[in-house]
Design a protein around this motif. Structure first.
Motif, short mmCIF file in Angstrom:
data_model
loop_
_atom_site.label_atom_id
_atom_site.label_comp_id
_atom_site.label_asym_id
_atom_site.label_seq_id
_atom_site.Cartn_x
_atom_site.Cartn_y
_atom_site.Cartn_z
N THR A 24 0.81 -1.22 0.00
CA THR A 24 0.00 0.00 0.00
C THR A 24 0.85 1.28 0.00
O THR A 24 0.30 2.38 0.05
N THR A 25 2.17 1.12 -0.04
CA THR A 25 3.01 2.33 -0.09
C THR A 25 3.95 2.33 -1.29
O THR A 25 4.73 3.27 -1.48
N TYR A 26 3.90 1.28 -2.10
CA TYR A 26 4.78 1.17 -3.26
C TYR A 26 3.88 0.91 -4.47
O TYR A 26 3.60 -0.24 -4.81
N ASN A 27 3.34 2.00 -5.03
CA ASN A 27 2.30 1.84 -6.05
C ASN A 27 2.57 2.67 -7.30
O ASN A 27 3.05 3.79 -7.20
N SER A 226 15.46 -6.32 -19.09
CA SER A 226 15.12 -7.72 -19.32
C SER A 226 13.87 -8.06 -18.51
O SER A 226 13.63 -7.50 -17.45
N GLN A 227 13.06 -8.97 -19.01
CA GLN A 227 11.91 -9.43 -18.23
C GLN A 227 12.12 -10.85 -17.74
O GLN A 227 11.19 -11.49 -17.26
N ALA A 228 13.36 -11.36 -17.84
CA ALA A 228 13.62 -12.76 -17.50
C ALA A 228 13.54 -13.02 -16.00
O ALA A 228 13.28 -14.14 -15.58
N SER A 229 13.78 -11.97 -15.20
CA SER A 229 13.75 -12.20 -13.76
C SER A 229 13.06 -11.05 -13.06
O SER A 229 12.77 -10.02 -13.68
N GLU A 230 12.80 -11.25 -11.79
CA GLU A 230 12.06 -10.22 -11.04
C GLU A 230 12.51 -10.25 -9.58
O GLU A 230 13.07 -11.22 -9.09
N ARG A 231 12.25 -9.16 -8.91
CA ARG A 231 12.58 -9.05 -7.50
C ARG A 231 11.29 -9.07 -6.70
O ARG A 231 10.42 -8.22 -6.90
N ARG A 232 11.15 -10.05 -5.81
CA ARG A 232 9.94 -10.13 -4.99
C ARG A 232 10.06 -9.14 -3.85
O ARG A 232 10.99 -9.20 -3.04
N ILE A 233 9.13 -8.20 -3.82
CA ILE A 233 9.19 -7.14 -2.80
C ILE A 233 9.07 -7.75 -1.40
O ILE A 233 8.21 -8.58 -1.14
N GLY A 234 9.97 -7.32 -0.53
CA GLY A 234 9.95 -7.79 0.85
C GLY A 234 10.72 -9.07 1.08
O GLY A 234 11.00 -9.44 2.21
N GLU A 235 11.05 -9.79 0.01
CA GLU A 235 11.78 -11.04 0.17
C GLU A 235 13.17 -11.00 -0.45
O GLU A 235 14.15 -11.39 0.17
N LYS B 34 15.24 1.13 6.32
CA LYS B 34 14.35 2.22 5.92
C LYS B 34 14.45 2.52 4.43
O LYS B 34 14.14 3.61 3.98
N LEU B 35 14.91 1.52 3.65
CA LEU B 35 15.08 1.76 2.21
C LEU B 35 13.79 1.54 1.43
O LEU B 35 13.77 1.64 0.21
N GLY B 36 12.70 1.20 2.15
CA GLY B 36 11.42 1.05 1.47
C GLY B 36 11.22 -0.34 0.90
O GLY B 36 11.97 -1.27 1.18
N ALA B 37 10.17 -0.45 0.06
CA ALA B 37 9.76 -1.76 -0.44
C ALA B 37 10.81 -2.37 -1.37
O ALA B 37 10.97 -3.58 -1.43
N ASN B 38 11.53 -1.53 -2.09
CA ASN B 38 12.48 -2.03 -3.09
C ASN B 38 13.86 -1.39 -2.87
O ASN B 38 14.22 -0.41 -3.52
N PRO B 39 14.63 -1.96 -1.92
CA PRO B 39 15.91 -1.33 -1.53
C PRO B 39 16.88 -1.14 -2.70
O PRO B 39 17.56 -0.10 -2.76
N VAL B 40 16.96 -2.10 -3.60
CA VAL B 40 17.92 -1.97 -4.70
C VAL B 40 17.55 -0.77 -5.57
O VAL B 40 18.41 0.03 -5.96
#
Lengths: 267, 208
Positions: A24-27, A226-235, B34-40
């Motif tokens: 709800t804060t990364y939109n 590239s669309q081959a990989s992704e970063r799961r937010i929070g993990e 505190k880097l938020g949802a996407n630190p990178v």
């Protein structure tokens, strides 16, 4: 505000849910600013009630439905879906809603109806981002009718057991888990059934970068990344590798919709 | 405004500490989560932004000296220039480490296939010789003329950096900030061209 719904086990993905805070804060919701932190800060000016959707075009029963009628149209389900953004990140979100097909059946498309167009609210008083010409307003998205009828396509009213926060597309949006996030139109005020393929917001802005279909496809790169990989937010934090992106975001059921199509051409 | 050597040393230290603050903030934010949802993404954008800020500040030194008649200010330029390199290096390392995990082959594909990365990478590579030759010893070894010629590379680097940012933002149709940087960088370069042209005119006039 709570929004009660029974979990639909057929669509309850067994992956760790993204935190409510991150979701709800990364939109991306340009009507409230182009920075991903903007919508959470500025969407307070959106008034999600009273609200209604007008449904028109190639259908036998054009109608305008207010939010309460929409909520009563079919039983609400909780579904846990992956969300893959075209920017290369993903989330896992428990949505509340019902299959879009329920609404489509009610308005009875005629034989001319081949596409569905979703139109987002355009009100400068409620949406400060409309002042900047980053996109052609209102935001318009679209699907082929058979895509819209697919049971995965969710007409969505809530997330995490609550009504949608404004920044996530209150009070009603769609969610299409096998497509990049921008295909899932938010804060919808109009649904139109058409014979011709609708023009869609990002496709108008940059046709070589965003196609009409925009299915999640690790083999078709965005020209800038590239669309081959992704970063799961929070993990997937600083010190973890990005994970591989799955064809159709892992929702292989939908492959039948595109049988015989060259998905590199119809990206 | 005239400044004693002692004052100059003090100004330099203060500036050194101030310029380090964005980096310290990043380190603190990383520790405090505190880097938020996407630190990178946060680190990539933040280090990129600071590279551009320092680039603009460094390019402003010569015009400021001339306009304000603050001759001492030019003695800040080397340190500020090295900060451009410092933040550009962090920016590049974020890309190489956190984004690609030192998979050089994968990184090269990105550099070669994606124009905005090609341009950003070129700007970074061009900064390296400038950083390496920033000492007094190197100025002597190269000779003032050649050293100056080499350091004019910054007039290529700055537009490349702006183009890199512009192309990156173009993917999401968001041009406001890149345009602002473009205006600043091109004014800073434009004023040099203008002065040179005027000096050329007066020089010619004298010849007659």
């Amino acid at each position: 505000q709570k929004l009660a719904a029974a979990v639909n086990p057929a669509y309850a993905l067994m992956e760790k849910k993204t935190s409510y805070k991150d979701a709800t804060t990364y939109n991306n919701f340009y009507e409230f600013g182009t920075d991903k932190a903007d919508p959470a800060m500025t969407a307070g000016s959106l008034k999600p009630r009273p609200w209604s959707i007008s449904i028109e075009g190639e259908i036998k029963k054009p109608m305008t439905l207010d939010l309460d009628s929409l909520l009563k149209l079919a039983p609400l389900e909780e579904r846990i879906y992956r969300l893959r953004c075209v920017e290369g990140w993903s989330m896992v979100i428990p949505w509340v809603g019902y299959s879009l097909s329920q609404l489509i059946k009610k308005v009875e498309p005629n034989s001319n109806a081949r596409f569905v167009e979703f139109i987002t609210l355009e009100d400068k008083k409620q949406m400060p981002g409309l002042r900047s010409p980053v996109l052609e307003w209102p935001y318009v998205e679209g699907l082929r009718l058979d895509e819209a009828m697919h049971p995965l396509a969710l007409l969505t009213f809530g997330m995490y057991g609550e009504v949608l926060p404004n920044q996530n597309g209150a009070p009603v949006r769609i969610v299409l888990p096998w497509k990049y996030g921008f295909k899932s139109a938010k804060s919808i005020v109009k649904i139109r059934f058409t014979k011709e393929q609708p023009r869609t917001a990002w496709n108008i802005a940059a046709p070589s970068e965003y196609g009409f279909y925009s299915n999640v496809n690790p083999e078709v790169n965005h020209p800038r990344w590239s669309q081959a990989s992704e970063r799961r937010i929070g993990e997937d934090g600083l010190l973890s590798r990005k994970r591989k992106t799955l064809m159709f975001n892992g929702y292989s059921d939908v492959a039948a919709l595109y049988a015989g199509m060259d998905l590199k051409k119809f990206f | 405004m005239n400044v004693t050597n002692q004052q100059l040393a003090r100004i330099k230290w203060i500036l050194f500490a101030l310029a380090l603050l964005p980096f310290l903030r990043l380190v603190a934010y990383t520790y405090l989560d505190k880097l938020g949802a996407n630190p990178v993404e946060f680190i990539t954008r933040n280090t990129g932004d600071w590279t551009l800020y320092f680039l603009c500040i460094t390019l402003a030194m010569t015009p400021l000296r001339k306009l304000l008649q603050w001759h001492w200010i030019i003695r800040m330029r080397r340190m500020l220039g090295l900060y451009v390199f410092f933040y550009a290096f962090l920016h590049f390392m974020t890309f190489l480490w956190f984004d690609h995990f030192f998979e050089f082959e994968e990184m090269w594909t990105d550099v070669l296939k994606r124009p905005f990365i090609t341009v950003g990478f070129s700007a970074f590579v061009l900064l390296i010789p400038l950083a390496l030759t920033s000492s007094n010893g190197m100025i002597k070894r190269l000779g003032g003329k050649r050293w100056q010629l080499l350091h004019r590379l910054v007039y290529v680097i700055a537009p490349l950096a702006v183009l890199h940012y512009f192309w990156m933002k173009a993917g999401k149709h968001d041009f406001a900030q890149p345009l602002l940087f473009a205006v600043i960088v091109f004014s800073l370069l434009g004023i040099r061209v203008f002065w040179r042209w005027r000096a050329h005119l007066t020089h010619n006039a004298k010849a007659f």
